[in-house]
Design a protein around this motif. Structure first.
Motif, mmCIF file in Angstrom:
data_model
loop_
_atom_site.group_PDB
_atom_site.id
_atom_site.type_symbol
_atom_site.label_atom_id
_atom_site.label_comp_id
_atom_site.label_asym_id
_atom_site.label_seq_id
_atom_site.Cartn_x
_atom_site.Cartn_y
_atom_site.Cartn_z
ATOM 1 N N ARG A 121 0.855 -1.193 0.000
ATOM 2 C CA ARG A 121 0.000 0.000 0.000
ATOM 3 C C ARG A 121 0.892 1.245 0.000
ATOM 4 N NH1 ARG A 121 -5.315 0.832 0.548
ATOM 5 N NH2 ARG A 121 -6.142 2.661 1.644
ATOM 6 N N ILE A 122 0.731 2.071 -1.023
ATOM 7 C CA ILE A 122 1.624 3.208 -1.232
ATOM 8 C C ILE A 122 0.816 4.496 -1.274
ATOM 9 C CG2 ILE A 122 3.364 4.236 -2.758
ATOM 10 C CD1 ILE A 122 3.685 1.306 -3.904
ATOM 11 N N HIS A 123 1.037 5.352 -0.294
ATOM 12 C CA HIS A 123 0.419 6.672 -0.320
ATOM 13 C C HIS A 123 1.195 7.575 -1.272
ATOM 14 C CE1 HIS A 123 -1.837 6.708 3.840
ATOM 15 N NE2 HIS A 123 -2.338 5.845 2.975
ATOM 16 N N LEU A 124 0.519 8.122 -2.263
ATOM 17 C CA LEU A 124 1.093 9.136 -3.145
ATOM 18 C C LEU A 124 0.511 10.474 -2.719
ATOM 19 C CD1 LEU A 124 0.717 7.321 -6.607
ATOM 20 C CD2 LEU A 124 2.689 7.326 -5.082
ATOM 21 N N VAL A 125 1.335 11.292 -2.085
ATOM 22 C CA VAL A 125 0.853 12.524 -1.461
ATOM 23 C C VAL A 125 1.056 13.707 -2.411
ATOM 24 C CG1 VAL A 125 1.043 14.065 0.523
ATOM 25 C CG2 VAL A 125 1.413 11.599 0.814
ATOM 26 N N ALA A 126 -0.032 14.394 -2.708
ATOM 27 C CA ALA A 126 0.023 15.560 -3.592
ATOM 28 C C ALA A 126 -0.792 16.682 -2.964
ATOM 29 C CB ALA A 126 -0.529 15.226 -4.972
ATOM 30 N N GLY A 127 -0.307 17.902 -3.137
ATOM 31 C CA GLY A 127 -1.032 19.009 -2.540
ATOM 32 C C GLY A 127 -1.156 20.226 -3.413
ATOM 33 N N ALA A 128 -0.347 20.302 -4.471
ATOM 34 C CA ALA A 128 -0.343 21.494 -5.319
ATOM 35 C C ALA A 128 -0.268 21.068 -6.776
ATOM 36 C CB ALA A 128 0.834 22.400 -4.960
ATOM 37 N N ARG A 129 -0.627 21.990 -7.641
ATOM 38 C CA ARG A 129 -0.732 21.735 -9.073
ATOM 39 C C ARG A 129 0.449 20.948 -9.660
ATOM 40 N NH1 ARG A 129 -2.847 26.217 -13.227
ATOM 41 N NH2 ARG A 129 -1.824 25.608 -15.153
ATOM 42 N N PRO A 130 1.713 21.339 -9.415
ATOM 43 C CA PRO A 130 2.817 20.579 -10.015
ATOM 44 C C PRO A 130 2.909 19.145 -9.517
ATOM 45 C CG PRO A 130 3.574 22.720 -9.202
ATOM 46 C CD PRO A 130 2.206 22.498 -8.652
ATOM 47 N N ASN A 131 2.423 18.897 -8.286
ATOM 48 C CA ASN A 131 2.494 17.547 -7.738
ATOM 49 C C ASN A 131 1.714 16.549 -8.573
ATOM 50 O OD1 ASN A 131 2.262 18.560 -4.207
ATOM 51 N ND2 ASN A 131 3.957 18.702 -5.648
ATOM 52 N N PHE A 132 0.572 16.961 -9.077
ATOM 53 C CA PHE A 132 -0.279 16.030 -9.800
ATOM 54 C C PHE A 132 0.345 15.594 -11.121
ATOM 55 C CE2 PHE A 132 -3.256 18.346 -7.044
ATOM 56 C CZ PHE A 132 -3.766 17.277 -6.349
ATOM 57 N N MET A 133 1.092 16.488 -11.744
ATOM 58 C CA MET A 133 1.765 16.128 -12.990
ATOM 59 C C MET A 133 2.818 15.055 -12.756
ATOM 60 S SD MET A 133 2.162 19.831 -14.842
ATOM 61 C CE MET A 133 2.438 20.799 -13.376
ATOM 62 N N LYS A 134 3.414 15.042 -11.561
ATOM 63 C CA LYS A 134 4.432 14.044 -11.238
ATOM 64 C C LYS A 134 3.803 12.759 -10.715
ATOM 65 C CE LYS A 134 7.120 18.083 -10.121
ATOM 66 N NZ LYS A 134 7.356 19.062 -9.062
ATOM 67 N N VAL A 135 2.719 12.895 -9.975
ATOM 68 C CA VAL A 135 2.034 11.731 -9.417
ATOM 69 C C VAL A 135 1.307 10.940 -10.501
ATOM 70 C CG1 VAL A 135 0.007 11.101 -8.037
ATOM 71 C CG2 VAL A 135 1.789 12.521 -7.037
ATOM 72 N N GLY A 136 0.764 11.641 -11.509
ATOM 73 C CA GLY A 136 -0.063 10.972 -12.511
ATOM 74 C C GLY A 136 0.589 9.775 -13.178
ATOM 75 N N PRO A 137 1.745 9.949 -13.829
ATOM 76 C CA PRO A 137 2.377 8.798 -14.479
ATOM 77 C C PRO A 137 2.743 7.693 -13.501
ATOM 78 C CG PRO A 137 3.319 10.854 -15.282
ATOM 79 C CD PRO A 137 2.467 11.204 -14.101
ATOM 80 N N LEU A 138 3.173 8.069 -12.290
ATOM 81 C CA LEU A 138 3.560 7.052 -11.313
ATOM 82 C C LEU A 138 2.348 6.279 -10.821
ATOM 83 C CD1 LEU A 138 5.631 5.647 -9.591
ATOM 84 C CD2 LEU A 138 5.511 7.538 -7.952
ATOM 85 N N TYR A 139 1.233 6.958 -10.600
ATOM 86 C CA TYR A 139 0.012 6.267 -10.177
ATOM 87 C C TYR A 139 -0.367 5.196 -11.195
ATOM 88 C CZ TYR A 139 -4.788 5.303 -8.861
ATOM 89 O OH TYR A 139 -5.950 4.643 -8.496
ATOM 90 N N HIS A 140 -0.392 5.561 -12.465
ATOM 91 C CA HIS A 140 -0.800 4.608 -13.495
ATOM 92 C C HIS A 140 0.191 3.456 -13.612
ATOM 93 C CE1 HIS A 140 -4.173 6.994 -14.724
ATOM 94 N NE2 HIS A 140 -3.426 8.040 -15.014
ATOM 95 N N ALA A 141 1.483 3.753 -13.471
ATOM 96 C CA ALA A 141 2.495 2.693 -13.575
ATOM 97 C C ALA A 141 2.381 1.716 -12.412
ATOM 98 C CB ALA A 141 3.891 3.304 -13.619
ATOM 99 N N LEU A 142 2.115 2.214 -11.217
ATOM 100 C CA LEU A 142 1.954 1.340 -10.051
ATOM 101 C C LEU A 142 0.651 0.539 -10.142
ATOM 102 C CD1 LEU A 142 3.150 3.763 -7.228
ATOM 103 C CD2 LEU A 142 4.262 1.611 -7.872
ATOM 104 N N ALA A 143 -0.405 1.190 -10.605
ATOM 105 C CA ALA A 143 -1.703 0.507 -10.699
ATOM 106 C C ALA A 143 -1.666 -0.644 -11.697
ATOM 107 C CB ALA A 143 -2.787 1.507 -11.083
ATOM 108 N N ALA A 144 -0.748 -0.588 -12.651
ATOM 109 C CA ALA A 144 -0.639 -1.633 -13.671
ATOM 110 C C ALA A 144 0.111 -2.861 -13.180
ATOM 111 C CB ALA A 144 0.051 -1.078 -14.915
ATOM 112 N N THR A 145 0.694 -2.800 -11.976
ATOM 113 C CA THR A 145 1.428 -3.943 -11.442
ATOM 114 C C THR A 145 0.485 -4.868 -10.676
ATOM 115 O OG1 THR A 145 1.983 -2.998 -9.272
ATOM 116 C CG2 THR A 145 3.406 -2.401 -11.143
#
Length: 367
Positions: free
Chosen positions: A4-28
């Motif tokens: 279980r991995i918390h991806l913590v985002a709070g501001a606009r630039p964070n989501f651009m970095k979290v997005g690709p990683l979220y999808h890559a982790l969800a595919a595992t």
């Protein structure tokens, strides 16, 4: 059981970095990514629209931990994220970038003996008057795993005494977001919808306190934009903070009267479409320095220093004084709109895949 991995985002630039990683982790078949929105930026134009553009689900948890000052924001995230970790304990906490939420969540996780990974680690401007610099240094000092975007970041961390085993060069995940959405970005044609010809306009983004929070500094910048608008089309998506100051200091109508196109903040796809077709960017942002470097678009950064020196070394980005915005922009435009061929190693759209492999390896080593 999945990790279980918390991806913590709070501001606009964070989501651009979290997005690709979220999808890559969800595919595992081994990871369970959990999106945690701290609420540091809570307006739709500053966060919700980015969730939509990046194909992210609604956050599993929304902490609503906003505040007007740095102390209020940090304290609110500390309190709210601690409560979440006690009720929904993750196996890893991943923090991104350099905002107050980044440091606050890292502090909470480490004090609860939870492993922390920092995405976009090691960047340094050398200017500790910037709140973001303090957040970067402090987060890197306590994180267990430091994912760096470029080799200069590794050098910075080694200089600060960070053990080599904690440092991994993975590349720039911001470029992953662009590559994954490139077709959508091209199709939306923001410039055309605004009646603009490609490479016929300048995009401006400004939000740093040093530039916008005092009447003197913002008036100087407004005068520069007025002068620039006399020679070319200037499109200015206005950050909420900057809009408030422009109105407070009586500068909004002055810019409108000069022909500066003041528009609302755009979603990621619309904004990157606007940038992709422009002739030049004038900014004080961090991420745009990277995106323009990848695209070969000239960028003028109205700051005394940058935490992304590789963009300056390649020549795509130049640091300028706010008092020189008009002169520098006009001189740059006079040299033509030929795109530079600038490529940084590992800025290839595959950073999220490398991050997933890194985290999988670390998880397998844990007792």
């Amino acid at each position: 059981m999945k990790t279980r991995i918390h991806l913590v985002a709070g501001a606009r630039p964070n989501f651009m970095k979290v997005g690709p990683l979220y999808h890559a982790l969800a595919a595992t078949d081994w990871a369970e990514p959990v999106l945690v929105h701290t609420g540091q930026h809570f307006s739709p134009e500053m966060s919700d629209v980015f969730l939509r553009d990046l194909g992210l689900p609604d956050p599993a948890f929304h902490l609503r931990a906003s505040g007007k000052t740095h102390a209020e924001q940090t304290a609110a995230v500390l309190t709210a994220y601690e409560a979440l970790c006690l009720s929904d304990r993750p196996d890893w906490t991943v923090v991104v970038g350099d905002v107050n939420s980044t440091l606050a969540a890292a502090l909470v996780a480490r004090k609860l003996n939870l492993p922390v990974a920092h995405l976009e680690a090691g960047l340094r401007s050398g200017d500790r008057t910037m709140p973001e610099e303090i957040n970067r240094v402090a987060t890197d000092a306590i994180a267990d795993l430091l994912w760096t975007p470029s080799a200069d970041a590794d050098v910075n961390l080694r200089r600060e005494g960070i053990p080599e085993a904690r440092i991994e060069l993975v590349g720039n995940v911001m470029i992953d977001a662009y590559c994954q959405l490139a077709n959508h970005i091209a199709a939306v044609a923001t410039a055309r919808s605004m009646g603009l010809e490609p490479r016929s306009y300048v995009v401006v983004t400004l939000h740093r306190p040093v530039n916008v929070d005092t009447a003197a500094s913002l008036t100087t910048i407004a005068e520069q934009l007025v002068a620039l608008a006399g020679t070319t089309t200037v499109v200015f998506p206005v950050h909420p903070r900057t809009r408030n100051r422009l109105e407070e200091f009586g500068l909004w109508q002055r810019l409108v009267a000069a022909g500066v196109r003041l528009i609302e903040p755009l979603g990621y796809i619309e904004f990157m479409s606007l940038v992709t077709d422009c002739a030049l960017v004038v900014t004080d942002s961090g991420g745009i320095q990277e995106e323009t470097t990848y695209l070969g678009i000239p960028c003028l950064t109205a700051r005394e220093s940058t935490e992304r020196p590789v963009t300056v070394e390649l020549g795509s980005n130049r640091l300028i004084s706010p008092t020189a915005i008009a002169a520098e922009a006009i001189a740059t435009l006079s040299r033509g709109t030929e795109r530079m061929a600038c490529r940084v190693p590992l800025w290839d759209g595959q950073a999220s895949s490398r991050i997933v492999r890194s985290l999988r390896q670390r998880c397998s080593l844990q007792p």
